[in-house]
Motif scaffolding. Sequence first.
Motif, PDB file in Angstrom:
ATOM      1  N   LEU A   1       0.812  -1.222   0.000  1.00 31.89           N
ATOM      2  CA  LEU A   1       0.000   0.000   0.000  1.00 31.89           C
ATOM      3  C   LEU A   1       0.844   1.270   0.000  1.00 31.89           C
ATOM      4  N   ILE A   2       2.166   1.124   0.004  1.00 32.29           N
ATOM      5  CA  ILE A   2       3.053   2.274   0.163  1.00 32.29           C
ATOM      6  C   ILE A   2       3.846   2.517  -1.114  1.00 32.29           C
ATOM      7  N   ALA A   3       3.842   3.751  -1.594  1.00 32.24           N
ATOM      8  CA  ALA A   3       4.636   4.126  -2.764  1.00 32.24           C
ATOM      9  C   ALA A   3       6.119   4.155  -2.404  1.00 32.24           C
ATOM     10  N   ASP A   4       6.979   3.877  -3.386  1.00 28.09           N
ATOM     11  CA  ASP A   4       8.427   3.852  -3.123  1.00 28.09           C
ATOM     12  C   ASP A   4       8.936   5.204  -2.637  1.00 28.09           C
ATOM     13  N   ASN A   5       8.379   6.282  -3.149  1.00 26.89           N
ATOM     14  CA  ASN A   5       8.842   7.633  -2.789  1.00 26.89           C
ATOM     15  C   ASN A   5       7.914   8.303  -1.777  1.00 26.89           C
ATOM     16  N   VAL A   6       7.326   7.516  -0.901  1.00 27.81           N
ATOM     17  CA  VAL A   6       6.425   8.054   0.113  1.00 27.81           C
ATOM     18  C   VAL A   6       7.176   9.018   1.038  1.00 27.81           C
ATOM     19  N   SER A   7       6.462  10.004   1.562  1.00 27.30           N
ATOM     20  CA  SER A   7       7.033  10.924   2.545  1.00 27.30           C
ATOM     21  C   SER A   7       6.078  11.027   3.728  1.00 27.30           C
ATOM     22  N   TYR A   8       6.656  11.246   4.889  1.00 26.50           N
ATOM     23  CA  TYR A   8       5.868  11.343   6.127  1.00 26.50           C
ATOM     24  C   TYR A   8       6.253  12.610   6.859  1.00 26.50           C
ATOM     25  N   GLU A   9       5.255  13.320   7.341  1.00 27.68           N
ATOM     26  CA  GLU A   9       5.466  14.532   8.136  1.00 27.68           C
ATOM     27  C   GLU A   9       4.573  14.407   9.358  1.00 27.68           C
ATOM     28  N   GLY A  10       5.191  14.268  10.534  1.00 23.61           N
ATOM     29  CA  GLY A  10       4.403  14.082  11.745  1.00 23.61           C
ATOM     30  C   GLY A  10       5.118  14.611  12.960  1.00 23.61           C
ATOM     31  N   PRO A  11       4.586  14.335  14.156  1.00 20.25           N
ATOM     32  CA  PRO A  11       5.185  14.855  15.391  1.00 20.25           C
ATOM     33  C   PRO A  11       6.651  14.443  15.550  1.00 20.25           C
ATOM     34  N   LEU A  12       7.534  15.413  15.480  1.00 22.27           N
ATOM     35  CA  LEU A  12       8.969  15.209  15.685  1.00 22.27           C
ATOM     36  C   LEU A  12       9.570  14.177  14.738  1.00 22.27           C
ATOM     37  N   ALA A  13       9.003  14.030  13.547  1.00 23.10           N
ATOM     38  CA  ALA A  13       9.534  13.045  12.606  1.00 23.10           C
ATOM     39  C   ALA A  13       9.250  13.455  11.171  1.00 23.10           C
ATOM     40  N   THR A  14      10.262  13.296  10.326  1.00 20.72           N
ATOM     41  CA  THR A  14      10.129  13.471   8.886  1.00 20.72           C
ATOM     42  C   THR A  14      10.796  12.272   8.223  1.00 20.72           C
ATOM     43  N   LEU A  15      10.067  11.578   7.370  1.00 18.72           N
ATOM     44  CA  LEU A  15      10.563  10.354   6.755  1.00 18.72           C
ATOM     45  C   LEU A  15      10.463  10.454   5.237  1.00 18.72           C
ATOM     46  N   HIS A  16      11.410   9.805   4.557  1.00 18.97           N
ATOM     47  CA  HIS A  16      11.413   9.820   3.097  1.00 18.97           C
ATOM     48  C   HIS A  16      11.745   8.425   2.583  1.00 18.97           C
ATOM     49  N   GLY A  17      10.939   7.956   1.662  1.00 16.15           N
ATOM     50  CA  GLY A  17      11.182   6.648   1.059  1.00 16.15           C
ATOM     51  C   GLY A  17      10.492   5.531   1.812  1.00 16.15           C
ATOM     52  N   SER A  18      10.114   4.477   1.075  1.00 17.15           N
ATOM     53  CA  SER A  18       9.344   3.389   1.676  1.00 17.15           C
ATOM     54  C   SER A  18      10.128   2.637   2.751  1.00 17.15           C
ATOM     55  N   LYS A  19      11.441   2.486   2.575  1.00 19.46           N
ATOM     56  CA  LYS A  19      12.239   1.742   3.557  1.00 19.46           C
ATOM     57  C   LYS A  19      12.211   2.444   4.913  1.00 19.46           C
ATOM     58  N   GLU A  20      12.547   3.729   4.935  1.00 20.68           N
ATOM     59  CA  GLU A  20      12.563   4.484   6.186  1.00 20.68           C
ATOM     60  C   GLU A  20      11.163   4.568   6.781  1.00 20.68           C
ATOM     61  N   TYR A  21      10.174   4.751   5.930  1.00 21.45           N
ATOM     62  CA  TYR A  21       8.787   4.883   6.390  1.00 21.45           C
ATOM     63  C   TYR A  21       8.310   3.593   7.057  1.00 21.45           C
ATOM     64  N   LEU A  22       8.496   2.457   6.396  1.00 28.27           N
ATOM     65  CA  LEU A  22       8.008   1.185   6.931  1.00 28.27           C
ATOM     66  C   LEU A  22       8.751   0.789   8.195  1.00 28.27           C
ATOM     67  N   GLU A  23      10.041   1.089   8.264  1.00 31.50           N
ATOM     68  CA  GLU A  23      10.807   0.790   9.482  1.00 31.50           C
ATOM     69  C   GLU A  23      10.261   1.577  10.665  1.00 31.50           C
ATOM     70  N   ALA A  24       9.978   2.867  10.456  1.00 30.60           N
ATOM     71  CA  ALA A  24       9.455   3.701  11.535  1.00 30.60           C
ATOM     72  C   ALA A  24       8.073   3.231  11.963  1.00 30.60           C
ATOM     73  N   MET A  25       7.208   2.935  10.997  1.00 28.52           N
ATOM     74  CA  MET A  25       5.859   2.492  11.335  1.00 28.52           C
ATOM     75  C   MET A  25       5.883   1.193  12.130  1.00 28.52           C
ATOM     76  N   GLN A  26       6.756   0.261  11.725  1.00 32.20           N
ATOM     77  CA  GLN A  26       6.874  -1.008  12.429  1.00 32.20           C
ATOM     78  C   GLN A  26       7.383  -0.796  13.852  1.00 32.20           C
ATOM     79  N   GLN A  27       8.375   0.075  13.991  1.00 35.20           N
ATOM     80  CA  GLN A  27       8.926   0.337  15.324  1.00 35.20           C
ATOM     81  C   GLN A  27       7.888   0.984  16.227  1.00 35.20           C
ATOM     82  N   TRP A  28       7.157   1.972  15.723  1.00 35.16           N
ATOM     83  CA  TRP A  28       6.143   2.623  16.557  1.00 35.16           C
ATOM     84  C   TRP A  28       5.034   1.652  16.954  1.00 35.16           C
ATOM     85  N   GLN A  29       4.693   0.749  16.037  1.00 38.37           N
ATOM     86  CA  GLN A  29       3.662  -0.227  16.363  1.00 38.37           C
ATOM     87  C   GLN A  29       4.099  -1.131  17.525  1.00 38.37           C
TER      88      GLN A  29
END
Length: 217
Positions: A6-34
Motif C-alpha cells: 500500500l506504500i509508494a516507493d517515494n512516500v514521505s511522512y510529516e508528523g510529530p517530531l519526525a520526517t521520513l522519506h522513502g518506503s524503507k525508512e517509512y516502513l521501518e518507523a511504522m513497524q517500530q512505533w507499532q
Amino acid sequence: MIDRSLIADNVSYEGPLATLHGSKEYLEAMQQWQELLPERLEDFKVKEMEAWQLEPGLITARWRVAFVAPLPPSPKLLELPEDVPKVPGAAVRVETTLRAELTLDAEGKVLRHEEAIAAGFGVLDAVARYELLTARRREVGPVSWYWRVLKETSLEEMAFYTNNQATTEELEWRFNEMVARNFLYGAVLGVLFWITLKITIAARMANLLEERAGGAL
C-alpha cells in the motif's frame, strides 16, 4: 501503515517530531512505533478510529489513543477535577486524538502521510501529549529526545495560547527565557541548600567541640 503493497516507493511522512522519506525508512518507523508504543505506554489502546474520503486521492483519518501515564510533580495537578480516573501509583488514565491525511498516487498507494496530535492543551492533554511523544523515540539518545519533546510541546502550547499570532522567533525567545528562568530557580535553590547544609554542619561541629571541651574539664 505497515503493508508494503500500500506504500509508494517515494512516500514521505510529516508528523510529530519526525520526517521520513522513502518506503524503507517509512516502513521501518511504522513497524517500530507499532511495537514501541504498547511496550512503553501502560495499557495502551487505540479506539474510535474512523476514516473518510471526500475527494479522490485523499483519505482523512482520526482516532484516539488511551493509556496510563505517570503524573509529573506540578502545582497544576491541583487543578485536576475529582472525577479524573486516577490509578494507584501516582498515575492517571489519559487520552488524546490524532489526525492523519493520506495522499494517494495514481495506483492508489500512499504517497504522502501527514499526521498530527489534534487535542488541546489542558493538564491531561499535556500529560498525554508528552508521554506519547516520549514513547515514539526510536534511535535518538534519551536526553536529546527529552529536550526535543520538551521544546516541541512547549512551543505548540505557547502558539496555541497566543492564537498562533506570535512568530517563530518570539516563541523561541519565550521558550529560551522559560528554560533560563527555571535553570536560575534551580541554581538558587541549590545554593540555598548548600548554604543551609554548611551552616548545619558547622553548628554540629561547634556543638561537638563544646561537648568535648566540657568533658575535658
